[in-house]
Design a protein around this motif. Sequence first.
Motif, PDB file in Angstrom:
ATOM      1  N   VAL A  18       0.869  -1.173   0.000  1.00  0.00           N
ATOM      2  CA  VAL A  18       0.000   0.000   0.000  1.00  0.00           C
ATOM      3  C   VAL A  18       0.913   1.232   0.000  1.00  0.00           C
ATOM      4  CG1 VAL A  18      -1.463   1.357   1.545  1.00  0.00           C
ATOM      5  CG2 VAL A  18      -2.084  -1.005   1.005  1.00  0.00           C
ATOM      6  N   VAL A  19       0.594   2.187  -0.873  1.00  0.00           N
ATOM      7  CA  VAL A  19       1.460   3.359  -1.040  1.00  0.00           C
ATOM      8  C   VAL A  19       0.781   4.601  -0.472  1.00  0.00           C
ATOM      9  CG1 VAL A  19       2.747   4.762  -2.704  1.00  0.00           C
ATOM     10  CG2 VAL A  19       2.332   2.333  -3.184  1.00  0.00           C
ATOM     11  N   VAL A  20       1.486   5.281   0.423  1.00  0.00           N
ATOM     12  CA  VAL A  20       0.998   6.560   0.944  1.00  0.00           C
ATOM     13  C   VAL A  20       2.096   7.595   0.739  1.00  0.00           C
ATOM     14  CG1 VAL A  20      -0.631   5.580   2.613  1.00  0.00           C
ATOM     15  CG2 VAL A  20       1.766   5.933   3.273  1.00  0.00           C
ATOM     16  N   ASN A  21       1.833   8.846   1.146  1.00  0.00           N
ATOM     17  CA  ASN A  21       2.833   9.878   0.870  1.00  0.00           C
ATOM     18  C   ASN A  21       2.965  10.874   2.014  1.00  0.00           C
ATOM     19  OD1 ASN A  21       0.776  11.860   0.672  1.00  0.00           O
ATOM     20  ND2 ASN A  21       0.404  11.284  -1.459  1.00  0.00           N
ATOM     21  N   LEU A  22       3.959  11.700   1.908  1.00  0.00           N
ATOM     22  CA  LEU A  22       4.261  12.693   2.939  1.00  0.00           C
ATOM     23  C   LEU A  22       4.932  13.906   2.311  1.00  0.00           C
ATOM     24  CD1 LEU A  22       6.120  10.913   5.855  1.00  0.00           C
ATOM     25  CD2 LEU A  22       3.992  12.199   6.047  1.00  0.00           C
ATOM     26  N   PHE A  23       4.485  15.088   2.680  1.00  0.00           N
ATOM     27  CA  PHE A  23       5.227  16.285   2.281  1.00  0.00           C
ATOM     28  C   PHE A  23       6.409  16.483   3.219  1.00  0.00           C
ATOM     29  CE2 PHE A  23       1.327  17.753   0.027  1.00  0.00           C
ATOM     30  CZ  PHE A  23       1.938  17.950  -1.194  1.00  0.00           C
ATOM     31  N   GLU A  24       7.419  17.171   2.724  1.00  0.00           N
ATOM     32  CA  GLU A  24       8.579  17.511   3.523  1.00  0.00           C
ATOM     33  C   GLU A  24       8.132  18.432   4.680  1.00  0.00           C
ATOM     34  OE1 GLU A  24      11.670  18.840   0.916  1.00  0.00           O
ATOM     35  OE2 GLU A  24      12.853  19.647   2.563  1.00  0.00           O
ATOM     36  N   GLY A  25       8.667  18.202   5.856  1.00  0.00           N
ATOM     37  CA  GLY A  25       8.386  19.092   6.976  1.00  0.00           C
ATOM     38  C   GLY A  25       7.170  18.704   7.811  1.00  0.00           C
ATOM     39  N   ILE A  26       6.390  17.722   7.345  1.00  0.00           N
ATOM     40  CA  ILE A  26       5.234  17.253   8.123  1.00  0.00           C
ATOM     41  C   ILE A  26       5.759  16.429   9.310  1.00  0.00           C
ATOM     42  CG2 ILE A  26       3.205  15.729   8.058  1.00  0.00           C
ATOM     43  CD1 ILE A  26       2.489  17.837   6.207  1.00  0.00           C
ATOM     44  N   THR A  27       5.222  16.660  10.488  1.00  0.00           N
ATOM     45  CA  THR A  27       5.660  15.845  11.639  1.00  0.00           C
ATOM     46  C   THR A  27       4.581  14.860  12.074  1.00  0.00           C
ATOM     47  OG1 THR A  27       4.960  17.651  13.082  1.00  0.00           O
ATOM     48  CG2 THR A  27       7.312  17.511  12.554  1.00  0.00           C
ATOM     49  N   ALA A  28       3.319  15.237  11.851  1.00  0.00           N
ATOM     50  CA  ALA A  28       2.215  14.330  12.208  1.00  0.00           C
ATOM     51  C   ALA A  28       1.408  14.015  10.960  1.00  0.00           C
ATOM     52  CB  ALA A  28       1.319  14.994  13.250  1.00  0.00           C
ATOM     53  N   PRO A  29       1.631  12.841  10.357  1.00  0.00           N
ATOM     54  CA  PRO A  29       0.947  12.533   9.102  1.00  0.00           C
ATOM     55  C   PRO A  29      -0.571  12.505   9.259  1.00  0.00           C
ATOM     56  CG  PRO A  29       2.169  10.611   9.912  1.00  0.00           C
ATOM     57  CD  PRO A  29       2.520  11.757  10.799  1.00  0.00           C
ATOM     58  N   GLY A  30      -1.279  13.018   8.213  1.00  0.00           N
ATOM     59  CA  GLY A  30      -2.737  13.013   8.227  1.00  0.00           C
ATOM     60  C   GLY A  30      -3.284  12.152   7.095  1.00  0.00           C
ATOM     61  N   GLY A  31      -4.583  12.262   6.830  1.00  0.00           N
ATOM     62  CA  GLY A  31      -5.214  11.545   5.713  1.00  0.00           C
ATOM     63  C   GLY A  31      -4.946  10.050   5.748  1.00  0.00           C
ATOM     64  N   GLY A  32      -4.787   9.468   4.563  1.00  0.00           N
ATOM     65  CA  GLY A  32      -4.536   8.027   4.454  1.00  0.00           C
ATOM     66  C   GLY A  32      -3.244   7.635   5.145  1.00  0.00           C
ATOM     67  N   THR A  33      -2.231   8.506   5.041  1.00  0.00           N
ATOM     68  CA  THR A  33      -0.941   8.228   5.673  1.00  0.00           C
ATOM     69  C   THR A  33      -1.114   8.157   7.190  1.00  0.00           C
ATOM     70  OG1 THR A  33       0.008   9.576   3.899  1.00  0.00           O
ATOM     71  CG2 THR A  33       1.497   8.923   5.674  1.00  0.00           C
ATOM     72  N   GLY A  34      -1.931   9.087   7.729  1.00  0.00           N
ATOM     73  CA  GLY A  34      -2.188   9.112   9.169  1.00  0.00           C
ATOM     74  C   GLY A  34      -2.942   7.868   9.619  1.00  0.00           C
ATOM     75  N   ALA A  35      -3.931   7.458   8.818  1.00  0.00           N
ATOM     76  CA  ALA A  35      -4.723   6.277   9.177  1.00  0.00           C
ATOM     77  C   ALA A  35      -3.836   5.029   9.232  1.00  0.00           C
ATOM     78  CB  ALA A  35      -5.851   6.091   8.168  1.00  0.00           C
ATOM     79  N   ASP A  41       0.804   1.727  14.834  1.00  0.00           N
ATOM     80  CA  ASP A  41       1.205   2.200  16.168  1.00  0.00           C
ATOM     81  C   ASP A  41       2.251   3.321  16.092  1.00  0.00           C
ATOM     82  OD1 ASP A  41      -0.474   0.231  17.233  1.00  0.00           O
ATOM     83  OD2 ASP A  41       1.149  -1.263  17.226  1.00  0.00           O
ATOM     84  N   GLY A  42       2.116   4.210  15.095  1.00  0.00           N
ATOM     85  CA  GLY A  42       2.988   5.383  15.037  1.00  0.00           C
ATOM     86  C   GLY A  42       4.378   5.126  14.450  1.00  0.00           C
ATOM     87  N   THR A  43       4.539   4.037  13.710  1.00  0.00           N
ATOM     88  CA  THR A  43       5.855   3.740  13.107  1.00  0.00           C
ATOM     89  C   THR A  43       6.328   4.877  12.197  1.00  0.00           C
ATOM     90  OG1 THR A  43       5.327   1.404  13.140  1.00  0.00           O
ATOM     91  CG2 THR A  43       7.127   2.075  11.693  1.00  0.00           C
ATOM     92  N   ILE A  44       5.407   5.396  11.353  1.00  0.00           N
ATOM     93  CA  ILE A  44       5.797   6.443  10.396  1.00  0.00           C
ATOM     94  C   ILE A  44       6.178   7.727  11.150  1.00  0.00           C
ATOM     95  CG2 ILE A  44       5.045   7.856   8.424  1.00  0.00           C
ATOM     96  CD1 ILE A  44       3.199   5.477   7.642  1.00  0.00           C
ATOM     97  N   ALA A  45       5.344   8.094  12.137  1.00  0.00           N
ATOM     98  CA  ALA A  45       5.659   9.285  12.941  1.00  0.00           C
ATOM     99  C   ALA A  45       7.010   9.120  13.633  1.00  0.00           C
ATOM    100  CB  ALA A  45       4.551   9.536  13.966  1.00  0.00           C
ATOM    101  N   GLY A  46       7.292   7.909  14.082  1.00  0.00           N
ATOM    102  CA  GLY A  46       8.567   7.626  14.732  1.00  0.00           C
ATOM    103  C   GLY A  46       9.743   7.808  13.783  1.00  0.00           C
ATOM    104  N   GLY A  51      14.194  11.259  11.932  1.00  0.00           N
ATOM    105  CA  GLY A  51      14.842  11.796  10.732  1.00  0.00           C
ATOM    106  C   GLY A  51      15.114  10.752   9.661  1.00  0.00           C
ATOM    107  N   ASP A  52      14.668   9.517   9.875  1.00  0.00           N
ATOM    108  CA  ASP A  52      14.866   8.474   8.856  1.00  0.00           C
ATOM    109  C   ASP A  52      14.011   8.732   7.620  1.00  0.00           C
ATOM    110  OD1 ASP A  52      16.484   5.970  10.106  1.00  0.00           O
ATOM    111  OD2 ASP A  52      15.388   7.071  11.653  1.00  0.00           O
ATOM    112  N   ILE A  53      12.848   9.360   7.855  1.00  0.00           N
ATOM    113  CA  ILE A  53      11.991   9.784   6.747  1.00  0.00           C
ATOM    114  C   ILE A  53      11.864  11.293   6.845  1.00  0.00           C
ATOM    115  CG2 ILE A  53       9.660   9.717   5.756  1.00  0.00           C
ATOM    116  CD1 ILE A  53       9.300   6.936   6.700  1.00  0.00           C
ATOM    117  N   ARG A  54      12.043  11.982   5.706  1.00  0.00           N
ATOM    118  CA  ARG A  54      11.952  13.448   5.750  1.00  0.00           C
ATOM    119  C   ARG A  54      10.934  14.006   4.755  1.00  0.00           C
ATOM    120  NH1 ARG A  54      17.568  16.031   5.360  1.00  0.00           N
ATOM    121  NH2 ARG A  54      18.056  14.305   3.970  1.00  0.00           N
TER     122      ARG A  54
END
Length: 504
Positions: A18-35, A41-46, A51-54
């Motif tokens: 499943v593919v989701v996305n993130l803009f640069e500088g976002i710290t708390a993902p929203g939308g499909g990425t947030g769901a 359990d917050g892996t992406i936010a972690g 700084g592993d994902i920017r």
Amino acid sequence: MQIKVEAGDISTYSADCVVVNLFEGITAPGGGTGALDAALDGTIAGLLASGDIRGKEGELTLLHTGGKLPTPRVLVAGLGKSGDFTIDKVRTLSANIARFLRGKRVGSYATIAHGAGIAGLDAAACAQAIAEGTHLGLYRFNRYQKPPDDPFEVETVAIVENDGAKFNILQAAVERGVILAEAAEFSRDLSNEPANTLTPTEFAARAQAMAEQYGLGFRVFEREQCAEMGMGSFLGVARGSAQPPKFIVITYRGAADAEAQAIGLVGKGITFDTGGISIKPSDAMLEMKGDMSGGGAIIAAMGAIARLKPAVNVTALVPATENMPGSNALKPSDILRAMNGKTIEVVNTDAEGRLILADALSYAIQLNLSPIVDVATLTGAISIALGNAAFGIFSPHDGLVERIKQAGERAGEKSWPFPMWPEYKDLIKSNIADMKNSGARGAGSIAAAFFLKEFVDDRPWAHLDIAGVDFYDAEKGVLTKGASGIPVRTLVGLVEDLAVRPLG
Ligand code: BES
Ligand code: MN
Ligand code: ZN
């Protein structure tokens, strides 16, 4: 490969990835990425916090879901800065994702509609761009490798949209994207085909098969008919080859009035350019199986036009021949007479594209086509000027230049206009004929355009020199190794635009 639209929730979707996305500088993902992040359990936010994902443009991070989601993998795609995001970036991103996941042996994946969420781009345009980018990015020409180097293929891609009301719009947009991509891929196939297979006869046969498939009018003028019509310039080039020349004509009738004036698309169809008696050095010759790319692009665009059905008439003309140094070949200093009666001193048999276009353009005028757009791999000089970033536009008609440039921007195919100042006219002045077919060292691409201008009677006309953008040696976004399929999508967009907004 099949692209479908599905209404539903990306975070519960089951596919190989499943593919989701993130803009640069976002710290708390929203939308499909947030769901998805919540389910993980917050892996992406972690990963963002560490700084592993920017979210940088081009950044692709593949995560394993460890049984927390129906899908075994999640791909997080960086979109770069939100203010810089465009439809063309959706196309490029989709191509890069498709190739990345194919490399990971992912046969089916689902994606959110990149750009349609917080980026605020038009959702239909995003879906179309995803379809175009995915198709074009996965393109490979492997007809002559059995089995191919890398046989794994992506089978299905689903665009998952949680707003059910958007389903029909996205579905239609995907169909449009697929039609445009398939046309560009047809053009790539024609250009990638080696010249021993894609002779003028085979070129015409493939054009005919396409025309029959989509209900287009089709005919071919053989050498004898071309001679009767006075196409001395086209037949002059054909003289050096053992392969019979073919003058391909394809017609689309979409205007309410079938007799209404048609747009003319004219393409250079040199199936191989040795240079003729003014023979090319070996290295420069290798790429010349692609010298029919202008004609191929026009034939392919006609297929997409037939499927998209704009309310306008279009006639495509493609003179097809080899440029060979046979014993009957054209010689430097020969003088030819084109269909419009003008005489041409051939000072260089390697300037053959303009010779065959002279007759095709004359015929376009005789058919009363307007506006006329010709597409040709005409001069090496165009890539000295523009590199491989853009094709050149040459036209005395500023309105038409602007429309082509804009159609190119919408398609993600860059173009740039060149001046047609009267100062350049002397470049093709001959002492013995009405003109010569090649100038001096400077302004080679403009000199070629001035030559063509002699055959269009001041009608609205533009010449596109695609010699810098027809072939690429590396994968980059929608471009793959080999033929690019440029400017098929620009041409289709231009014709659609002219159908609703005729040239003033
Ligand atoms: N097909 C070539 C142009 C070309 C060059 C296409 C490189 C793609 C890559 C064309 O027929 C040609 O040979 N043009 C000559 C013109 C010259 C003799 C005035 C050229 O550009 O050298
Ligand atoms: Mn040439
Ligand atoms: Zn050529």
